[in-house]
Structure formats: C-alpha cells, structure tokens
Scaffold this motif. Structure first.
Motif, short mmCIF file in Angstrom:
data_model
loop_
_atom_site.label_atom_id
_atom_site.label_comp_id
_atom_site.label_asym_id
_atom_site.label_seq_id
_atom_site.Cartn_x
_atom_site.Cartn_y
_atom_site.Cartn_z
N THR A 65 0.84 -1.20 0.00
CA THR A 65 0.00 0.00 0.00
C THR A 65 0.87 1.25 0.00
O THR A 65 2.01 1.23 0.47
CB THR A 65 -0.92 0.04 1.24
OG1 THR A 65 -0.13 -0.22 2.41
CG2 THR A 65 -2.02 -0.97 1.13
N SER A 66 0.32 2.32 -0.53
CA SER A 66 0.97 3.64 -0.56
C SER A 66 -0.10 4.64 -0.15
O SER A 66 -0.85 5.14 -0.99
CB SER A 66 1.50 3.92 -1.97
OG SER A 66 2.10 5.19 -2.03
N GLU A 67 -0.19 4.92 1.15
CA GLU A 67 -1.37 5.53 1.73
C GLU A 67 -1.47 7.05 1.64
O GLU A 67 -2.56 7.62 1.76
CB GLU A 67 -1.50 5.12 3.20
CG GLU A 67 -0.41 5.65 4.13
CD GLU A 67 0.80 4.76 4.24
OE1 GLU A 67 1.41 4.71 5.33
OE2 GLU A 67 1.17 4.13 3.22
N TRP A 68 -0.34 7.75 1.42
CA TRP A 68 -0.38 9.20 1.49
C TRP A 68 -0.95 9.83 0.22
O TRP A 68 -0.91 9.22 -0.86
CB TRP A 68 1.01 9.75 1.78
CG TRP A 68 1.66 9.10 2.96
CD1 TRP A 68 2.81 8.37 2.97
CD2 TRP A 68 1.17 9.07 4.31
NE1 TRP A 68 3.07 7.90 4.23
CE2 TRP A 68 2.08 8.32 5.08
CE3 TRP A 68 0.05 9.61 4.94
CZ2 TRP A 68 1.90 8.09 6.43
CZ3 TRP A 68 -0.13 9.39 6.30
CH2 TRP A 68 0.79 8.63 7.03
N LYS A 69 -1.41 11.06 0.33
CA LYS A 69 -2.09 11.72 -0.79
C LYS A 69 -1.11 12.10 -1.89
O LYS A 69 -1.38 11.91 -3.09
CB LYS A 69 -2.83 12.96 -0.29
CG LYS A 69 -3.65 13.66 -1.36
CD LYS A 69 -4.45 14.81 -0.78
CE LYS A 69 -5.31 15.48 -1.84
NZ LYS A 69 -6.10 16.62 -1.29
N THR A 70 0.05 12.65 -1.52
CA THR A 70 0.99 13.13 -2.54
C THR A 70 2.35 12.43 -2.49
O THR A 70 3.08 12.45 -3.47
CB THR A 70 1.22 14.65 -2.39
OG1 THR A 70 1.71 14.93 -1.06
CG2 THR A 70 -0.08 15.40 -2.61
N TYR A 71 2.70 11.83 -1.36
CA TYR A 71 3.98 11.14 -1.20
C TYR A 71 3.73 9.65 -1.41
O TYR A 71 3.26 8.95 -0.52
CB TYR A 71 4.54 11.43 0.19
CG TYR A 71 5.94 10.91 0.43
CD1 TYR A 71 7.05 11.58 -0.08
CD2 TYR A 71 6.16 9.77 1.20
CE1 TYR A 71 8.34 11.13 0.16
CE2 TYR A 71 7.45 9.31 1.45
CZ TYR A 71 8.53 9.98 0.92
OH TYR A 71 9.82 9.54 1.17
N ARG A 72 4.06 9.15 -2.60
CA ARG A 72 3.65 7.80 -2.95
C ARG A 72 4.80 7.02 -3.59
O ARG A 72 5.82 7.58 -3.99
CB ARG A 72 2.43 7.83 -3.87
CG ARG A 72 1.27 8.68 -3.31
CD ARG A 72 -0.01 8.40 -4.00
NE ARG A 72 -0.44 7.01 -3.75
CZ ARG A 72 -1.38 6.40 -4.46
NH1 ARG A 72 -1.96 7.01 -5.48
NH2 ARG A 72 -1.73 5.15 -4.16
N ILE A 248 4.23 15.22 4.41
CA ILE A 248 3.71 13.90 4.08
C ILE A 248 2.35 13.66 4.72
O ILE A 248 1.43 13.17 4.07
CB ILE A 248 4.71 12.81 4.51
CG1 ILE A 248 5.99 12.90 3.66
CG2 ILE A 248 4.09 11.42 4.38
CD1 ILE A 248 7.10 11.98 4.13
N THR A 249 2.22 14.02 6.00
CA THR A 249 0.99 13.71 6.71
C THR A 249 0.61 14.81 7.69
O THR A 249 1.48 15.35 8.41
CB THR A 249 1.11 12.38 7.48
OG1 THR A 249 -0.05 12.20 8.32
CG2 THR A 249 2.35 12.32 8.34
N ALA A 250 -0.67 15.10 7.77
CA ALA A 250 -1.18 16.08 8.73
C ALA A 250 -1.07 15.55 10.16
O ALA A 250 -1.10 16.33 11.12
CB ALA A 250 -2.62 16.42 8.41
N LEU A 251 -0.95 14.24 10.29
CA LEU A 251 -0.82 13.61 11.60
C LEU A 251 0.64 13.36 11.96
O LEU A 251 0.96 12.40 12.66
CB LEU A 251 -1.62 12.31 11.63
CG LEU A 251 -3.13 12.45 11.41
CD1 LEU A 251 -3.80 11.09 11.40
CD2 LEU A 251 -3.76 13.34 12.47
N TRP A 252 1.49 14.22 11.49
CA TRP A 252 2.93 14.06 11.73
C TRP A 252 3.28 14.03 13.21
O TRP A 252 4.23 13.34 13.62
CB TRP A 252 3.71 15.19 11.04
CG TRP A 252 3.33 16.57 11.51
CD1 TRP A 252 2.37 17.38 10.97
CD2 TRP A 252 3.88 17.29 12.62
NE1 TRP A 252 2.29 18.57 11.67
CE2 TRP A 252 3.21 18.53 12.68
CE3 TRP A 252 4.87 17.02 13.56
CZ2 TRP A 252 3.48 19.50 13.66
CZ3 TRP A 252 5.16 17.97 14.53
CH2 TRP A 252 4.47 19.19 14.58
N ARG A 253 2.51 14.77 14.03
CA ARG A 253 2.84 14.82 15.45
C ARG A 253 2.71 13.45 16.11
O ARG A 253 3.45 13.14 17.06
CB ARG A 253 1.95 15.84 16.16
CG ARG A 253 2.45 16.20 17.57
CD ARG A 253 1.54 17.20 18.24
NE ARG A 253 1.44 18.44 17.49
CZ ARG A 253 2.32 19.42 17.55
NH1 ARG A 253 3.39 19.28 18.34
NH2 ARG A 253 2.16 20.52 16.85
#
Length: 293
Positions: A65-72, A248-253
């Motif tokens: 799987t490649s789950e991120w919107k733009t980083y794939r 990469i992700t809004a949930l980076w924290r």
C-alpha cells in the motif's frame, strides 16, 4: 510466563525523517526491532544502516500500500493488479484484498526480500505494512497463508499472532474473524515452520490521546502493561519533526510523539516496574526454539 513486549519501528526507509528517528533510537539503546519499506525513497539508506550494524534486529516491512495523498511509491515488479489508476500502490489494505492477485502479491513480496538480500542485508524478520496481508478487511484469509508460506521458504519469522485475547482484538475486526485467524495462523505456522509472536497489539490513536504528549504516553503505557502473559508485539512509526514529515501527513505529530515515547526514560522505567520486558525479534525467535538471524 512473564510478559514480553516487542515494539517494532515500522516504516523505516519511508523517508529521511523516519530514518533519523529509527537510527537514533537504535544507537541510544531505546529500540530493539524495526522493519524497512523496500519500495520507498529512503530504503537504500535504511538497508545500508542495517548492513553496517548487524547487531540490530532489522527486517523487511513488506509493502503493498501507498497511503499518502501526494507522497507515494510504486511496486518493484510490474504487477498490474498491485496499482491504482495512477500507477501507484493502492491507498488502503482493503483495496489490496479486493484487487491484487495472489500471484502478483507473491512476486512483489519476494522481490522486496530479494532486493534487500542483493544489497547485503540479512533481515531478522518479516512483517507487512498496514496489515495488507492479513485479510482482516474482506476475510481473504488466504493472504495470511501466502505470507507465511513465503516466510517459511526464506526461513524468516513473521508478524502475526497465534493466540487471541479480547483486550487486544483489532479495532473493527469481528472477534470471530480474529479468533479464526488465530487458529489458522497457528496451523499454517506449524506447516511452514514460521515463528510468530503469541499476540499482536494494533495501535489505536484517537483524539483524546492527542491532547498532549503526556496524555498520549500515559494512555499507551497503560495499554502496553495490560497484556496477557507471553510475547506480544506492537508497532510504532517514529519520525523526527521536520518539514518533510509535515508535508507527508497532517498527523505528523503522532509519529514524533512515538519517537519521543521510546526516548523517554519514563517509558522504560514504567514498563520495568510493571513487569513488562522489552525484547527484540531475535530474542523472541530464540525463546521459541528457533535460530535467530
């Protein structure tokens, strides 16, 4: 039997931020196991670190799987059923279960392991990204059998579970399916001579945990110490704070806090005081009578 816990750092090799975090945790003595995503941009650096530091238990995070919107990322093979309309791996595990053929999945998984071997890596164990080879989402349990057969062919331990406990049933998975996978994995594990943990604890983030780092830490540690006797594996996705991981992700924290959790002396003191011993995959394999790599 005592309580043993494997905390595996998933997504090693996904990006530079993940690599920095995992390597710092290993060097600091805070981490005992990790797995590399071979199709990802930073995998070569992660493999090189593993080759140069064979004392660490680093395996392969087989990726479908490649789950991120733009980083794939794309597969290593040319399997047509492994990709979406844009030519990248499917975003979600249920899409893999619905669309990917067993033949092309097997070819891709073997290609990822073989690539690591060709680079001089000696993986300690195998697992899979986002649970894409469990069959949890559609009941396609033959994927678990396929993964165990591949691990048996190579002689590797695998992340699955051979016992079940209601406290750690994966969220959204019916208990009957969870129990069925337990029975089947135990059967297939014996058939293909694959060593696995007793239990698998799936991390479950929620917004209440995100109020503060301390709230997250204390919640996780209560979960990590309310475990059945035996060997339980769980996993984290550590990353250092950077513009890269924020892009990469809004949930980076979440990932930064997982990194901080393992560096926190309080974490290790708490586990020790509550009778939970952190071990590596290699230690588990030896405990179960296997030969660690």
């Amino acid at each position: 039997m005592p309580k043993y816990l494997i905390v595996n750092a998933d997504d090693y090799g996904m990006c530079s931020s993940a690599n920095i975090a995992v390597q710092e945790l290993f060097k600091g003595g805070f981490l005992k196991s990790s797995t590399v995503m071979m199709p990802c941009p930073a995998a070569e650096e992660a493999v090189r670190f593993s080759v140069e530091n064979p004392q660490y238990a680093i395996g392969i995070h087989t990726t479908l799987t490649s789950e991120w919107k733009t980083y794939r990322w794309k597969p290593l093979t040319d399997g047509k059923t492994l990709v979406d309309k844009d030519g990248f791996m499917w975003h979600e595990s249920d899409e893999v279960e619905k669309h990917a053929s067993a033949k092309e999945i097997e070819a891709e998984v073997r290609a990822q392991i073989d690539l690591a071997h060709s680079m001089g890596m000696k993986p300690s164990h195998i697992d899979n990204h986002m649970g894409s080879l469990y069959g949890h989402h559609t009941g396609r349990l033959g994927l678990s059998k396929l993964a165990l057969k591949i691990c048996g062919d190579y002689g590797y331990s695998y992340r699955l579970y051979t016992s079940h406990d209601k406290r750690i049933c994966p969220k959204g998975v019916p208990y009957f399916l969870y129990s069925a996978i337990t029975l089947l994995s135990k059967h297939w594990g014996k058939k293909y001579h694959v060593i696995m943990p007793d239990y698998l604890l799936f991390p479950d983030w929620n917004n209440d945990m995100r109020k503060s780092y301390e709230t997250y830490r204390d919640t996780i540690l209560k979960i990590w110490t309310d475990l059945p006797d035996g060997v339980t594996e769980t996993f984290i996705h550590p990353a250092v704070e950077s513009d890269e991981i924020k892009g990469i992700t809004a949930l980076w924290r979440d990932r930064v806090w997982e990194y901080e959790l393992m560096k926190d002396p309080y974490t290790h003191e708490y586990l020790k005081n509550h009778g939970v011993e952190l071990i590596s995959y290699r230690e588990m394999i030896e405990m179960k009578g296997g030969k660690a790599r």
